[in-house]
Design a protein around this motif. Sequence first.
Motif, PDB file in Angstrom:
ATOM      1  N   ASP A 109      34.060  44.241  32.652  1.00 45.12           N
ATOM      2  CA  ASP A 109      34.071  42.779  32.588  1.00 45.12           C
ATOM      3  C   ASP A 109      32.683  42.229  32.253  1.00 45.12           C
ATOM      4  N   GLU A 110      31.675  42.808  32.833  1.00 48.07           N
ATOM      5  CA  GLU A 110      30.303  42.359  32.579  1.00 48.07           C
ATOM      6  C   GLU A 110      29.920  42.602  31.125  1.00 48.07           C
ATOM      7  N   GLY A 125      33.296  40.860  37.668  1.00 45.70           N
ATOM      8  CA  GLY A 125      34.593  41.489  37.875  1.00 45.70           C
ATOM      9  C   GLY A 125      35.009  41.412  39.338  1.00 45.70           C
ATOM     10  N   ARG A 126      35.826  42.358  39.758  1.00 42.89           N
ATOM     11  CA  ARG A 126      36.298  42.367  41.153  1.00 42.89           C
ATOM     12  C   ARG A 126      35.134  42.524  42.119  1.00 42.89           C
ATOM     13  N   ALA A 127      34.226  43.445  41.823  1.00 37.11           N
ATOM     14  CA  ALA A 127      33.057  43.629  42.685  1.00 37.11           C
ATOM     15  C   ALA A 127      32.189  42.376  42.669  1.00 37.11           C
ATOM     16  N   LYS A 130      33.210  39.249  42.321  1.00 37.16           N
ATOM     17  CA  LYS A 130      33.836  38.221  43.149  1.00 37.16           C
ATOM     18  C   LYS A 130      33.550  38.479  44.633  1.00 37.16           C
ATOM     19  N   LEU A 131      33.542  39.749  45.024  1.00 29.15           N
ATOM     20  CA  LEU A 131      33.216  40.071  46.413  1.00 29.15           C
ATOM     21  C   LEU A 131      31.757  39.732  46.705  1.00 29.15           C
ATOM     22  N   SER A 138      31.429  36.101  47.372  1.00 31.33           N
ATOM     23  CA  SER A 138      31.874  35.768  48.729  1.00 31.33           C
ATOM     24  C   SER A 138      30.803  36.119  49.757  1.00 31.33           C
ATOM     25  N   ALA A 147      31.426  47.365  44.987  1.00 32.35           N
ATOM     26  CA  ALA A 147      32.500  48.240  44.510  1.00 32.35           C
ATOM     27  C   ALA A 147      32.853  49.285  45.560  1.00 32.35           C
ATOM     28  N   LEU A 173      35.103  47.727  48.151  1.00 36.63           N
ATOM     29  CA  LEU A 173      36.492  47.611  47.724  1.00 36.63           C
ATOM     30  C   LEU A 173      37.267  48.891  48.017  1.00 36.63           C
ATOM     31  N   ARG A 174      36.592  50.023  47.971  1.00 35.24           N
ATOM     32  CA  ARG A 174      37.243  51.308  48.252  1.00 35.24           C
ATOM     33  C   ARG A 174      37.193  51.647  49.742  1.00 35.24           C
ATOM     34  N   LYS A 227      32.363  46.980  55.335  1.00 40.04           N
ATOM     35  CA  LYS A 227      31.934  45.585  55.226  1.00 40.04           C
ATOM     36  C   LYS A 227      31.163  45.146  56.467  1.00 40.04           C
TER      37      LYS A 227
END
Length: 326
Positions: A178-179, A188-190, A192-193, A196, A288, A291-292, A297
């Motif tokens: 995405d980048e 990308g997904r990472a 967006k996290l 947040s 990333a 996410l896995r 977190k």
Amino acid sequence: MADRISENLQDKISARLRFYQDIGIDLFYRERTAVARADSADVAIPAVASQEYLSAEATESRESAFQDVEAPADVEISESIAAPAISEDALPRTPRKPVLPTAPALQVPVAAKIVLPPSKTALFDATEKISGDSLLKIRDDIGDCTRCKLHKGRNKIVFADGNPKAKLVFVGEGPGRDEDMQGLPFVGRAGKLLTSMIEAMGLQRQDVYICNVVKCRPPENRLPEPDEIKTCSPFLLRQLDVVDPQVIVALGACAAQTLLQTTRGISHFRGQWQEFRGRKLMATYHPAYLLRNPPAKADVWKDLQMVMAELGLKRGAKSTSAGQPS
């Protein structure tokens, strides 16, 4: 008993011995005998020199016995009884080993220790800050980069995003798919996290500065290779110098190991303050990875709370555009 030698024959023998002495045969064998004795006690003296009239001791005695005797003028020396011509090459030689100068032994104190500079400063502290540098100049210097093999598969160079005067900088490893398509880091997904996480700290994405170790996407999102990091990381250094943040957060092992110049795993120093060129650095897990592994977190949130305390941030507080709480 044999008859005594006649006086005439004795005179001839004496004359012959003096002749040998005059031509230096006795000195020749005396020198070779001394060398042979000095080199090895087992080396035998040549057979012709072992005769009594040619030995060093016999020659010395005859020198004293015949030193006052003169050779008669009418003595004729025929070739049949002349001293044999002895070639130096025909004489036995004793091989000698070359004597080399002995180098003085290196004296090292027992208590001496070799002190190496800290590995974390090896890469970047050797590079001087460029006077008058700017983010625009850095981007111009990168240009349409073809310095390493990553340029062959990229779509866009991903330079950075965010506030150029931010007090907080996030550094990742490299662009993803995405980048690479959008030309922006962490979208990308990472990404967006990460957004947040920034908001949970009481900041907005535009309040911080976000960049990567390498500016082009590695194939199949693999980790950047050492030669790629070595080629691209000087631009990262210049970015950090220009932005001049108070705190740097290294996202993931690649970013942390590059900035700290270490091969240790991130778990060895995650959650501990490190120093990078006079600035505080906190290494934490990459979005990333979270996410896995969602349970990680909690560890990342502890790390971010330490960053918030350093910057004087409070959770939920609204921030200004400069990245400071209102």
